[in-house]
Write an enzyme that holds these catalytic residues in place. Sequence first.
Site, PDB file in Angstrom:
ATOM      1  N   CYS A 113     -14.209   3.414  -6.964  1.00 20.18           N
ATOM      2  CA  CYS A 113     -12.927   2.699  -7.014  1.00 20.18           C
ATOM      3  C   CYS A 113     -12.123   3.116  -8.243  1.00 20.18           C
ATOM      4  CB  CYS A 113     -13.171   1.185  -6.947  1.00 20.18           C
ATOM      5  SG  CYS A 113     -11.712   0.252  -6.408  1.00 20.18           S
ATOM      6  N   HIS A 136     -16.651   0.245  -2.184  1.00 25.76           N
ATOM      7  CA  HIS A 136     -17.788  -0.242  -2.969  1.00 25.76           C
ATOM      8  C   HIS A 136     -19.067  -0.164  -2.136  1.00 25.76           C
ATOM      9  CE1 HIS A 136     -15.679  -1.829  -6.529  1.00 25.76           C
ATOM     10  NE2 HIS A 136     -14.686  -2.038  -5.694  1.00 25.76           N
ATOM     11  N   GLU A 158     -22.062  -0.684  -3.121  1.00 30.02           N
ATOM     12  CA  GLU A 158     -23.114  -1.578  -3.621  1.00 30.02           C
ATOM     13  C   GLU A 158     -23.143  -2.934  -2.940  1.00 30.02           C
ATOM     14  OE1 GLU A 158     -19.539  -2.008  -6.442  1.00 30.02           O
ATOM     15  OE2 GLU A 158     -20.476  -0.475  -5.205  1.00 30.02           O
ATOM     16  N   SER A 203     -40.427 -15.988 -20.550  1.00 30.25           N
ATOM     17  CA  SER A 203     -41.297 -16.044 -21.726  1.00 30.25           C
ATOM     18  C   SER A 203     -42.759 -15.867 -21.340  1.00 30.25           C
ATOM     19  CB  SER A 203     -41.095 -17.364 -22.486  1.00 30.25           C
ATOM     20  OG  SER A 203     -41.510 -18.478 -21.721  1.00 30.25           O
TER      21      SER A 203
END
Length: 512
Positions: free
Chosen positions: A80, A169, A171, A229
């Site tokens: 794009c 696009h 994706e 974590s």
Amino acid sequence: MERIVILDFGSQYTQLIARRIRELHVFCEIHPYTHAPDLALGDDIRGVVLSGSPCSVRDAGAPNPDLGHLLGRVPVLGVCYGAQLLAQQGGGEVLPATIREYGRARLARLDTAAPLLRDMHADSQVWMSHGDTIQTLPGGFHVIASTPEVAVAAFQADGGQPTYGIQFHPEVTHSTEGKQLIKNFVVDICGCSQSWTPEHFVDSAVTALQNTIGPDDQVILGLSGGVDSSVAALLLHRAIGPRLHGIFVDNGLLRQDEFASVLQAYEGLGLNVTGVEAGAEFYAALAGLTDPELKRKAIGRTFIEVFDREAQKVDGARWLAQGTIYPDVIESVSVQGPAVTIKSHHNVGGLPDKMNLKVVEPLRMLFKDEVREVGAALGLPAEILNRHPFPGPGLGIRILGDVTPEKVDLLQRADGVFINLLKERGLYAHVWQAGAMLLPVQSVGVMGDERTYERVVALRAVTSVDGMTADWAHLPYEFLAEVSNKIINQVRGINRVVYDISSKPPATIEWE
């Protein structure tokens, strides 16, 4: 390690490009476009993707980095805005589109001999989002795809130079063969080996940690019971064993019974973890505060004090480990380059300076779903691996207004009903994040023959992949009715339950 570099010009889809590439087991990084001049090309960089942008290449001050040192030396794909930038810098002409094209479009002409479009089909659906169009290509380039409205939907350099531009696009899921196009570029054109797997990441991360952390250095990690974590802890434990010291602080703002259950889970993993009950200190710091930012800062400041106090008990501590993941890194750097403050409670901001520790972040290049894949490879138990994200400030930002032990108890019980029913009804795994919010309002109700004037709870459940965007979860009406009925009947002090149907954006997942 081989990698693809994405230069970010501010597109809302940039992270999605990265996700699609990583789904091919190819490592990639996102850099602000301002890094383009400093991008040192070596054997590790196999290709460069230029993202879209909300800007127009015709605007004064629009992003316009010099790409000359990339072209011809490494495969380049402009998407794009990136395609328009390639065209303009090469001497082509970009003009306002006579018909702006947003949404679905069809490729009316397709050169399947072009390496970028191999195994794609004419009439393939693609997703457009542009107000400008490439009117004239520079010399040395030719069109390889068009739509009925856009003559230059895709182009490539002449003579086999691996430089490509596409106006659509690939994706997004609405581009039905977009994954094929990305694979053509990343695997066939860039020659990536698709060897970046969770197991490969674990091996390389453990080796890197062993090479970074000294043989006698002790490492401190603040644990939360969450996926990030916990996976960081397992990686570090595999690398340095008992020299990792986990500290799990109960700030009084955790979910119902969470402190005891998480400590038990960590013990089962053989981790060296100290649990600290500090709820009274956090409640004292929050007393009288209603502003969300002030509450976050009070919680963060108190956490630092408690964590620092416990960390001082660890002899030889040289490192602070954090469960930072890639969206944290991306959100902390603007497209223009300088760091920006996104969340005042990001990890344990300020702690390294106070404690004079070096920081190690073993997950900083992973998206949330990739963290879970690595956790599975490390054998993290399902109850932690599949746990919904939970905010660092805990229920402190799910209680709108001031925070008191009584309100926390009320919300813990309501939230417990909601989460437990999601699990019992088989819906927990279909929701990315869920929780209850205690609102600062009361409403009139009737229980038996008595009038009540009690609190309102809002339920929030969203679907997402990594939390960057989210949609409200379309939970069955029967389930919502069951949750509402059970909360009102079992949690004295609540007489009304509502359901949040806002998406992100414009709303955030949390209410504060």
